[in-house]
Design a protein around this motif. Structure first.
Motif, PDB file in Angstrom:
ATOM      1  N   VAL A   1      -6.741   5.094   3.260  1.00  0.00           N
ATOM      2  CA  VAL A   1      -6.994   3.971   2.358  1.00  0.00           C
ATOM      3  C   VAL A   1      -6.964   2.655   3.132  1.00  0.00           C
ATOM      4  O   VAL A   1      -7.803   1.771   2.916  1.00  0.00           O
ATOM      5  CB  VAL A   1      -5.944   3.941   1.224  1.00  0.00           C
ATOM      6  CG1 VAL A   1      -6.076   2.661   0.395  1.00  0.00           C
ATOM      7  CG2 VAL A   1      -6.108   5.160   0.332  1.00  0.00           C
TER       8      VAL A   1
ATOM      9  N   LYS B   1     -10.206  -3.168  -5.224  1.00  0.00           N
ATOM     10  CA  LYS B   1     -10.351  -2.129  -6.248  1.00  0.00           C
ATOM     11  C   LYS B   1     -11.102  -0.926  -5.690  1.00  0.00           C
ATOM     12  O   LYS B   1     -10.786   0.231  -5.988  1.00  0.00           O
ATOM     13  CB  LYS B   1     -11.095  -2.684  -7.460  1.00  0.00           C
ATOM     14  CG  LYS B   1     -11.152  -1.709  -8.637  1.00  0.00           C
ATOM     15  CD  LYS B   1     -11.976  -2.275  -9.773  1.00  0.00           C
ATOM     16  CE  LYS B   1     -11.337  -3.525 -10.353  1.00  0.00           C
ATOM     17  NZ  LYS B   1     -12.087  -4.017 -11.545  1.00  0.00           N
TER      18      LYS B   1
ATOM     19  N   VAL C   1      -8.419   1.001  -3.336  1.00  0.00           N
ATOM     20  CA  VAL C   1      -7.222   1.648  -3.895  1.00  0.00           C
ATOM     21  C   VAL C   1      -7.397   2.128  -5.331  1.00  0.00           C
ATOM     22  O   VAL C   1      -6.502   2.795  -5.868  1.00  0.00           O
ATOM     23  CB  VAL C   1      -5.999   0.706  -3.820  1.00  0.00           C
ATOM     24  CG1 VAL C   1      -5.762   0.258  -2.397  1.00  0.00           C
ATOM     25  CG2 VAL C   1      -6.182  -0.512  -4.732  1.00  0.00           C
TER      26      VAL C   1
ATOM     27  N   LEU D   1       0.829  -1.201   0.000  1.00  0.00           N
ATOM     28  CA  LEU D   1       0.000   0.000   0.000  1.00  0.00           C
ATOM     29  C   LEU D   1       0.869   1.258   0.000  1.00  0.00           C
ATOM     30  O   LEU D   1       0.581   2.236  -0.701  1.00  0.00           O
ATOM     31  CB  LEU D   1      -0.940  -0.001   1.203  1.00  0.00           C
ATOM     32  CG  LEU D   1      -2.139  -0.941   1.131  1.00  0.00           C
ATOM     33  CD1 LEU D   1      -2.876  -0.975   2.457  1.00  0.00           C
ATOM     34  CD2 LEU D   1      -3.094  -0.531   0.007  1.00  0.00           C
TER      35      LEU D   1
ATOM     36  N   ARG E   1      -0.939  -1.390 -10.207  1.00  0.00           N
ATOM     37  CA  ARG E   1       0.462  -1.146  -9.797  1.00  0.00           C
ATOM     38  C   ARG E   1       0.851  -2.050  -8.638  1.00  0.00           C
ATOM     39  O   ARG E   1       1.944  -2.612  -8.598  1.00  0.00           O
ATOM     40  CB  ARG E   1       0.658   0.313  -9.387  1.00  0.00           C
ATOM     41  CG  ARG E   1       0.667   1.305 -10.533  1.00  0.00           C
ATOM     42  CD  ARG E   1       1.011   2.691 -10.028  1.00  0.00           C
ATOM     43  NE  ARG E   1       2.332   2.684  -9.418  1.00  0.00           N
ATOM     44  CZ  ARG E   1       2.639   3.366  -8.306  1.00  0.00           C
ATOM     45  NH1 ARG E   1       1.723   4.058  -7.659  1.00  0.00           N
ATOM     46  NH2 ARG E   1       3.853   3.306  -7.823  1.00  0.00           N
ATOM     47  N   LEU E   2      -0.053  -2.166  -7.680  1.00  0.00           N
ATOM     48  CA  LEU E   2       0.229  -2.976  -6.485  1.00  0.00           C
ATOM     49  C   LEU E   2       0.449  -4.432  -6.876  1.00  0.00           C
ATOM     50  O   LEU E   2       1.401  -5.074  -6.409  1.00  0.00           O
ATOM     51  CB  LEU E   2      -0.928  -2.825  -5.500  1.00  0.00           C
ATOM     52  CG  LEU E   2      -0.812  -3.519  -4.144  1.00  0.00           C
ATOM     53  CD1 LEU E   2      -1.598  -2.736  -3.092  1.00  0.00           C
ATOM     54  CD2 LEU E   2      -1.337  -4.958  -4.186  1.00  0.00           C
TER      55      LEU E   2
ATOM     56  N   LYS F   1      -6.229   1.729 -11.087  1.00  0.00           N
ATOM     57  CA  LYS F   1      -4.826   1.941 -11.437  1.00  0.00           C
ATOM     58  C   LYS F   1      -3.907   1.572 -10.277  1.00  0.00           C
ATOM     59  O   LYS F   1      -2.855   0.961 -10.475  1.00  0.00           O
ATOM     60  CB  LYS F   1      -4.604   3.396 -11.835  1.00  0.00           C
ATOM     61  CG  LYS F   1      -5.227   3.773 -13.162  1.00  0.00           C
ATOM     62  CD  LYS F   1      -4.897   5.213 -13.539  1.00  0.00           C
ATOM     63  CE  LYS F   1      -5.502   5.577 -14.890  1.00  0.00           C
ATOM     64  NZ  LYS F   1      -5.199   6.990 -15.268  1.00  0.00           N
ATOM     65  N   GLY F   2      -4.313   1.959  -9.061  1.00  0.00           N
ATOM     66  CA  GLY F   2      -3.510   1.631  -7.890  1.00  0.00           C
ATOM     67  C   GLY F   2      -3.397   0.135  -7.699  1.00  0.00           C
ATOM     68  O   GLY F   2      -2.323  -0.386  -7.373  1.00  0.00           O
TER      69      GLY F   2
ATOM     70  N   TYR G   1       3.788   1.452  -1.217  1.00  0.00           N
ATOM     71  CA  TYR G   1       4.436   1.499  -2.532  1.00  0.00           C
ATOM     72  C   TYR G   1       3.608   2.314  -3.525  1.00  0.00           C
ATOM     73  O   TYR G   1       4.145   3.044  -4.361  1.00  0.00           O
ATOM     74  CB  TYR G   1       4.633   0.072  -3.054  1.00  0.00           C
ATOM     75  CG  TYR G   1       5.147  -0.013  -4.470  1.00  0.00           C
ATOM     76  CD1 TYR G   1       6.495   0.201  -4.758  1.00  0.00           C
ATOM     77  CD2 TYR G   1       4.276  -0.305  -5.521  1.00  0.00           C
ATOM     78  CE1 TYR G   1       6.956   0.126  -6.064  1.00  0.00           C
ATOM     79  CE2 TYR G   1       4.734  -0.380  -6.829  1.00  0.00           C
ATOM     80  CZ  TYR G   1       6.075  -0.162  -7.098  1.00  0.00           C
ATOM     81  OH  TYR G   1       6.529  -0.227  -8.397  1.00  0.00           O
ATOM     82  N   ILE G   2       2.279   2.215  -3.429  1.00  0.00           N
ATOM     83  CA  ILE G   2       1.421   2.981  -4.338  1.00  0.00           C
ATOM     84  C   ILE G   2       0.986   4.312  -3.712  1.00  0.00           C
ATOM     85  O   ILE G   2       0.050   4.959  -4.172  1.00  0.00           O
ATOM     86  CB  ILE G   2       0.183   2.165  -4.776  1.00  0.00           C
ATOM     87  CG1 ILE G   2      -0.698   1.828  -3.572  1.00  0.00           C
ATOM     88  CG2 ILE G   2       0.602   0.908  -5.517  1.00  0.00           C
ATOM     89  CD1 ILE G   2      -2.050   1.251  -3.968  1.00  0.00           C
ATOM     90  N   ASN G   3       1.669   4.687  -2.622  1.00  0.00           N
ATOM     91  CA  ASN G   3       1.446   5.970  -1.951  1.00  0.00           C
ATOM     92  C   ASN G   3       0.068   6.073  -1.298  1.00  0.00           C
ATOM     93  O   ASN G   3      -0.536   7.142  -1.223  1.00  0.00           O
ATOM     94  CB  ASN G   3       1.642   7.140  -2.928  1.00  0.00           C
ATOM     95  CG  ASN G   3       1.871   8.449  -2.203  1.00  0.00           C
ATOM     96  OD1 ASN G   3       2.618   8.511  -1.225  1.00  0.00           O
ATOM     97  ND2 ASN G   3       1.230   9.521  -2.663  1.00  0.00           N
ATOM     98  N   ALA G   4      -0.432   4.954  -0.823  1.00  0.00           N
ATOM     99  CA  ALA G   4      -1.677   4.962  -0.068  1.00  0.00           C
ATOM    100  C   ALA G   4      -1.360   5.222   1.403  1.00  0.00           C
ATOM    101  O   ALA G   4      -0.356   4.754   1.925  1.00  0.00           O
ATOM    102  CB  ALA G   4      -2.394   3.624  -0.223  1.00  0.00           C
TER     103      ALA G   4
END
Length: 365
Positions: A20, A44, A47, A11, A54-55, A50-51, A13-16
């Motif tokens: 979130v 989905k 996040v 999480l 990426r995750l 798209k997130g 890593y995807i800037n959450a």
């Protein structure tokens, strides 16, 4: 790898952030549902499409496992929002970071009071002198200094703190293994030895423009008192000050010349109610620390004091910080004569202006 740790790393890593995470957990989902393709709906929603893509791409490359191993090899400590070492102050943020990378000594961050120092990269000679002075002061009195390790005010305050044996913490807009700016590489090395480099961004992350405004919230949260040295009205330092104000932190701003671009922000902060940084002594008093004797100051009460001087010192010692009007009544002197004596006592290092129009004894005599 523990699934909760893996969840937080992916999480992050995807800037959450914490918001979130809360949304995902409140759905009743288990950690593995983030990366298991068969259970996409809950993830989905939390996040975004798209997130999530990426995750899951990162998961397919075993990114979290490799990042964990890289951190261990680089002597970088990972601290997670659910762990006991996570700074509780960050929990006050609306979207707190899910994890932090620490390179250095975590324990020293627990010391109080912590002083944040921020300011423009394009500082004046005045700003440089003040920034270095605050850094030196923090070192002398054992107050941890928190800043961003950038050019200008940040770097100068932290450099002075290091040079004087203090503990300082740099909250970076890059990975803790990236020296940005490169000219501060040696400073970062010293900070990691005496304090710590801190970041929420993965190892190897470069200095993306959006990283720096985002990391400012961490500086604000970790600072009990935030000193803004020089700052244009529209600047990252003002963003940090606004966040700190929302968190209930004390804001101290260094007064500057009217019309000075670098002082537009600090003067506005003072106008809006920030404490003016008028002297080291005033700031130290606010920190609850009695200012110690400065180099060159007399070791004891001088023998050449007049009777009036001794009465003034005795009144200040007994009553503490006071105004000229109240002191005038206490020592039975006119305000004009009293101010003359105060000026002489200030020159001798015995009295100082602890706030506008208020005076205190510099040390116990």
């Amino acid at each position: 790898m523990d699934e909760r740790v893996k969840m937080l790393m992916l999480l992050n890593y995807i800037n959450a952030g914490a918001a979130v995470l809360a949304k995902f957990l409140m759905s009743g989902a288990e950690a593995r549902e983030l990366w298991e393709p068969g259970k996409a709906d809950v993830a989905k929603e939390a996040v975004g499409e798209k997130g999530l893509a990426r995750l899951r791409a990162a998961n397919n490359e075993a990114w979290a496992e490799r990042e964990f191993e890289r951190a261990q090899k680089s002597a970088v400590t990972l601290i997670f929002i659910e762990g006991g070492d996570y700074p509780e102050e960050l929990g006050e943020l609306k979207n707190a970071p899910l994890m932090l990378y620490f390179k250095g000594n975590i324990e020293k961050l627990r010391r109080r009071p912590r002083v944040g120092v921020v300011g423009t990269r394009r500082m004046s000679s005045y700003g440089r002198a003040v920034a270095r002075g605050v850094g030196r002061l923090c070192a002398e009195y054992g107050m941890p200094l928190v800043s961003g390790g950038a050019w200008g005010v940040d770097g100068e305050s932290q450099r002075a703190c290091c040079e004087n044996g203090g503990d300082t913490f740099a909250v970076l807009g890059t990975g803790v293994d990236v020296a940005y700016p490169q000219s501060n590489a040696e400073l970062f090395r010293k900070i990691s030895e005496e304090g710590a480099l801190i970041s929420e961004f993965p190892l190897g992350s470069g200095g993306e423009p959006w990283h720096f405004p985002q990391r400012n919230r961490i500086i604000a949260a970790l600072s009990e008192k935030l000193v803004v040295v020089e700052a244009p009205f529209k600047s990252g330092s003002m963003i940090t000050a606004r966040i700190a104000l929302e968190l209930g932190r004390e804001i101290w701003a260094v007064p500057g010349q009217i019309g000075s671009y670098n002082s537009e922000g600090t003067n506005r902060l003072i106008f809006d109610g920030a404490f003016p940084y008028i002297s080291d002594e005033a700031f130290m008093t606010a920190c609850g620390i009695e200012p110690a004797k400065r180099k060159g100051a007399p070791a004891a009460e001088p023998a050449d004091l007049s009777a009036e001087d001794r009465k003034i010192l005795a009144a200040l010692k007994e009553n503490g910080e006071t105004t000229i009007d109240n002191l005038s009544i206490s020592v039975k002197m006119g305000a004009s004569d009293l101010l003359k004596n105060i000026a002489l006592l200030s020159a001798k290092g015995l009295v100082f202006m602890s706030a506008p129009g208020r005076y205190s004894i510099r040390r116990k005599l």
